[in-house]
Scaffold this motif. Sequence first.
Motif, PDB file in Angstrom:
ATOM      1  N   ALA A 318       9.102 -17.471 -10.080  1.00 53.04           N
ATOM      2  CA  ALA A 318       8.723 -18.873  -9.896  1.00 53.04           C
ATOM      3  C   ALA A 318       9.983 -19.725  -9.929  1.00 53.04           C
ATOM      4  N   VAL A 319      10.209 -20.480  -8.867  1.00 51.98           N
ATOM      5  CA  VAL A 319      11.430 -21.266  -8.722  1.00 51.98           C
ATOM      6  C   VAL A 319      11.102 -22.747  -8.829  1.00 51.98           C
ATOM      7  N   ASP A 320      11.823 -23.425  -9.707  1.00 54.10           N
ATOM      8  CA  ASP A 320      11.680 -24.871  -9.887  1.00 54.10           C
ATOM      9  C   ASP A 320      12.339 -25.580  -8.700  1.00 54.10           C
ATOM     10  N   VAL A 321      11.552 -26.333  -7.919  1.00 56.68           N
ATOM     11  CA  VAL A 321      12.095 -27.065  -6.769  1.00 56.68           C
ATOM     12  C   VAL A 321      12.000 -28.572  -7.001  1.00 56.68           C
ATOM     13  N   SER A 322      12.081 -28.987  -8.261  1.00 59.16           N
ATOM     14  CA  SER A 322      12.033 -30.414  -8.576  1.00 59.16           C
ATOM     15  C   SER A 322      13.293 -31.113  -8.082  1.00 59.16           C
ATOM     16  N   GLY A 323      13.269 -32.445  -8.112  1.00 63.11           N
ATOM     17  CA  GLY A 323      14.387 -33.217  -7.584  1.00 63.11           C
ATOM     18  C   GLY A 323      15.684 -33.004  -8.320  1.00 63.11           C
ATOM     19  N   SER A 324      15.642 -32.536  -9.580  1.00 67.18           N
ATOM     20  CA  SER A 324      16.870 -32.331 -10.348  1.00 67.18           C
ATOM     21  C   SER A 324      17.554 -31.005 -10.029  1.00 67.18           C
ATOM     22  N   MET A 325      16.933 -30.179  -9.201  1.00 69.38           N
ATOM     23  CA  MET A 325      17.531 -28.904  -8.791  1.00 69.38           C
ATOM     24  C   MET A 325      18.220 -29.093  -7.447  1.00 69.38           C
ATOM     25  N   GLY A 326      19.534 -28.902  -7.407  1.00 73.24           N
ATOM     26  CA  GLY A 326      20.289 -29.061  -6.179  1.00 73.24           C
ATOM     27  C   GLY A 326      20.124 -27.887  -5.230  1.00 73.24           C
ATOM     28  N   HIS A 327      20.621 -28.071  -4.004  1.00 75.40           N
ATOM     29  CA  HIS A 327      20.506 -27.020  -2.977  1.00 75.40           C
ATOM     30  C   HIS A 327      21.218 -25.745  -3.413  1.00 75.40           C
ATOM     31  N   ARG A 328      22.430 -25.895  -3.992  1.00 73.48           N
ATOM     32  CA  ARG A 328      23.165 -24.702  -4.444  1.00 73.48           C
ATOM     33  C   ARG A 328      22.462 -24.028  -5.607  1.00 73.48           C
ATOM     34  N   ASP A 329      21.796 -24.811  -6.457  1.00 72.20           N
ATOM     35  CA  ASP A 329      21.026 -24.219  -7.557  1.00 72.20           C
ATOM     36  C   ASP A 329      19.919 -23.338  -7.006  1.00 72.20           C
ATOM     37  N   LEU A 330      19.228 -23.834  -5.973  1.00 72.08           N
ATOM     38  CA  LEU A 330      18.137 -23.049  -5.389  1.00 72.08           C
ATOM     39  C   LEU A 330      18.669 -21.782  -4.728  1.00 72.08           C
ATOM     40  N   GLN A 331      19.812 -21.882  -4.041  1.00 72.80           N
ATOM     41  CA  GLN A 331      20.407 -20.693  -3.441  1.00 72.80           C
ATOM     42  C   GLN A 331      20.733 -19.659  -4.507  1.00 72.80           C
ATOM     43  N   LEU A 332      21.283 -20.130  -5.618  1.00 71.86           N
ATOM     44  CA  LEU A 332      21.638 -19.220  -6.709  1.00 71.86           C
ATOM     45  C   LEU A 332      20.392 -18.566  -7.280  1.00 71.86           C
ATOM     46  N   GLY A 333      19.347 -19.345  -7.467  1.00 77.84           N
ATOM     47  CA  GLY A 333      18.118 -18.788  -8.017  1.00 77.84           C
ATOM     48  C   GLY A 333      17.510 -17.726  -7.130  1.00 77.84           C
ATOM     49  N   PHE A 334      17.422 -18.006  -5.824  1.00 79.45           N
ATOM     50  CA  PHE A 334      16.838 -17.030  -4.909  1.00 79.45           C
ATOM     51  C   PHE A 334      17.702 -15.778  -4.799  1.00 79.45           C
ATOM     52  N   SER A 335      19.016 -15.931  -5.006  1.00 80.25           N
ATOM     53  CA  SER A 335      19.886 -14.754  -4.923  1.00 80.25           C
ATOM     54  C   SER A 335      19.605 -13.762  -6.043  1.00 80.25           C
ATOM     55  N   VAL A 336      19.038 -14.249  -7.144  1.00 82.29           N
ATOM     56  CA  VAL A 336      18.718 -13.366  -8.264  1.00 82.29           C
ATOM     57  C   VAL A 336      17.662 -12.343  -7.866  1.00 82.29           C
ATOM     58  N   VAL A 337      16.794 -12.721  -6.947  1.00 75.46           N
ATOM     59  CA  VAL A 337      15.716 -11.819  -6.533  1.00 75.46           C
ATOM     60  C   VAL A 337      16.275 -10.486  -6.042  1.00 75.46           C
ATOM     61  N   SER A 338      17.452 -10.533  -5.408  1.00 73.97           N
ATOM     62  CA  SER A 338      18.026  -9.303  -4.841  1.00 73.97           C
ATOM     63  C   SER A 338      18.293  -8.249  -5.895  1.00 73.97           C
ATOM     64  N   HIS A 339      18.495  -8.657  -7.159  1.00 72.29           N
ATOM     65  CA  HIS A 339      18.759  -7.680  -8.220  1.00 72.29           C
ATOM     66  C   HIS A 339      17.576  -6.742  -8.432  1.00 72.29           C
ATOM     67  N   PHE A 340      16.391  -7.187  -8.095  1.00 67.38           N
ATOM     68  CA  PHE A 340      15.200  -6.400  -8.404  1.00 67.38           C
ATOM     69  C   PHE A 340      14.830  -5.427  -7.295  1.00 67.38           C
ATOM     70  N   PHE A 341      15.566  -5.454  -6.193  1.00 71.10           N
ATOM     71  CA  PHE A 341      15.297  -4.503  -5.117  1.00 71.10           C
ATOM     72  C   PHE A 341      16.211  -3.280  -5.209  1.00 71.10           C
ATOM     73  N   ARG A 342      17.114  -3.277  -6.187  1.00 70.52           N
ATOM     74  CA  ARG A 342      18.075  -2.180  -6.274  1.00 70.52           C
ATOM     75  C   ARG A 342      17.450  -0.929  -6.885  1.00 70.52           C
ATOM     76  N   TYR A 343      16.498  -1.134  -7.789  1.00 67.77           N
ATOM     77  CA  TYR A 343      15.895   0.033  -8.417  1.00 67.77           C
ATOM     78  C   TYR A 343      14.602  -0.378  -9.101  1.00 67.77           C
ATOM     79  N   GLY A 344      13.530   0.315  -8.793  1.00 69.00           N
ATOM     80  CA  GLY A 344      12.321   0.193  -9.583  1.00 69.00           C
ATOM     81  C   GLY A 344      11.354  -0.891  -9.183  1.00 69.00           C
ATOM     82  N   VAL A 345      11.728  -1.844  -8.352  1.00 69.95           N
ATOM     83  CA  VAL A 345      10.820  -2.901  -7.930  1.00 69.95           C
ATOM     84  C   VAL A 345      10.777  -2.905  -6.411  1.00 69.95           C
TER      85      VAL A 345
END
Length: 449
Positions: A318-345
Amino acid sequence: MSQSFAKSSARERITQVVESWFLTEPLLFAAWTMHDVVERPSLATIRVGRGKIEFNPDFIRSLRRDQLRSVLGFEAMRILLGHPYARQQPKAELSYQASNLTVQECLRTKLPIPRPRDVLGDERFDNQYFEFYYRELAERASHDEPADDDPDDPDAPDSSKDDSSKQEPSGDRADPPQPDDEGEAGQDSPDENDSDDSDGQPSGSSDAASTLDAYSDPDRVGMENTGRWDNDDLKRDEINAAVREAAQSDGWGTVGGQAKEQLMATLHPKLDYRGVLRNFRQSVLSVRRRLTRMKPSRRYGFAQMGSRYDFTTKLLFAVDVSGSMGHRDLQLGFSVVSHFFRYGVESVDVIWFDEDVRCEPLTLRRARSAFEVSGRGGTNFAPVIDYIDQHRDYDGLIIFTDGYAPVPPKPQNTRTRILWLFKDEATHRQMHQGLRPLGRAAFLKESAR
């Protein structure tokens, strides 16, 4: 005093400055005395590493007393911050530059070393830390690098000039002629054009590598001066003990508030969000056993069917897309998802929210770098908690947020484990205690200490 300093050898000059710290700068004195001081003419300037402080005597003799005091204090603070013993990075020149920016921000010396705002172009880069500066410098350097080097391109930079300006590693340079200590006094005779505060020092050196400009230039001396940096837990513990003693006895000397904060921060290990993610992933992994004749039984061979285990983990991000979250913050958050495709998910469901959940779950089976999101209102965690109460088949929930919202009620769903992933350290410090009953917490970006 001026005449005595002018006639002293390079080592004696260092000793005079360091001994003057005994009462006035006990912490800098402690850092210096943890190291062996070694004369090494093959160096361009001065460097620290592996328990030694190595110096070029010509460089030391080229400095006025106030300049020498600043250089030695700069290296002592570099030691106290632990850069030579814990902060290895792939690019030597950028490591040296990041270290210089960090130390200069702590000490604000008159050395020709710029402040971060001068290099990075904004006051918001003030009072940061080594890793932050390294990441910023590395990111900008990657953007500035040309796609390829065409020797026939008339607009391409002259590589011969670049190569000549870079300092070769110490092992590859021929040692320049070095006078013995008895002959140094004669070389230190004052120039009639020197100012009164020069202590009888010559105004410069014929060797361009033995100047303060070279000392501050990462392209010239960065590789050489970081060449002996290495992980050393024992030395780091020794340095940390000196910092703790200074804090307990108020033995800071003239070390300022920003430097104190940086030094105290080195005593506390930083939270590694990657380790938290790994542990969280392991805690939510679930498997399904099925029988197959394609794999033999361990006990009976092909006479009996073997077992195959398939991962069946279901994860919600679940990603917070409120006005206080900048574009780079959202990019960083979505990039975390890639960690879960390496093994087991095998797949991750993604939703985004502000005051409410703004979309149906988007199921990802591979990492993605671009998303179109809606929202940008305020932040409310309660709808996400309600969502997992209504959809109880998730093994884990990760909420990526800046944390500026009330603590939600505890979910009725006790099956789904929750990890709060904050965008930076400041919001983590503010929120993690209140959210502790709901799950673990980590942060992605460290803030200034």
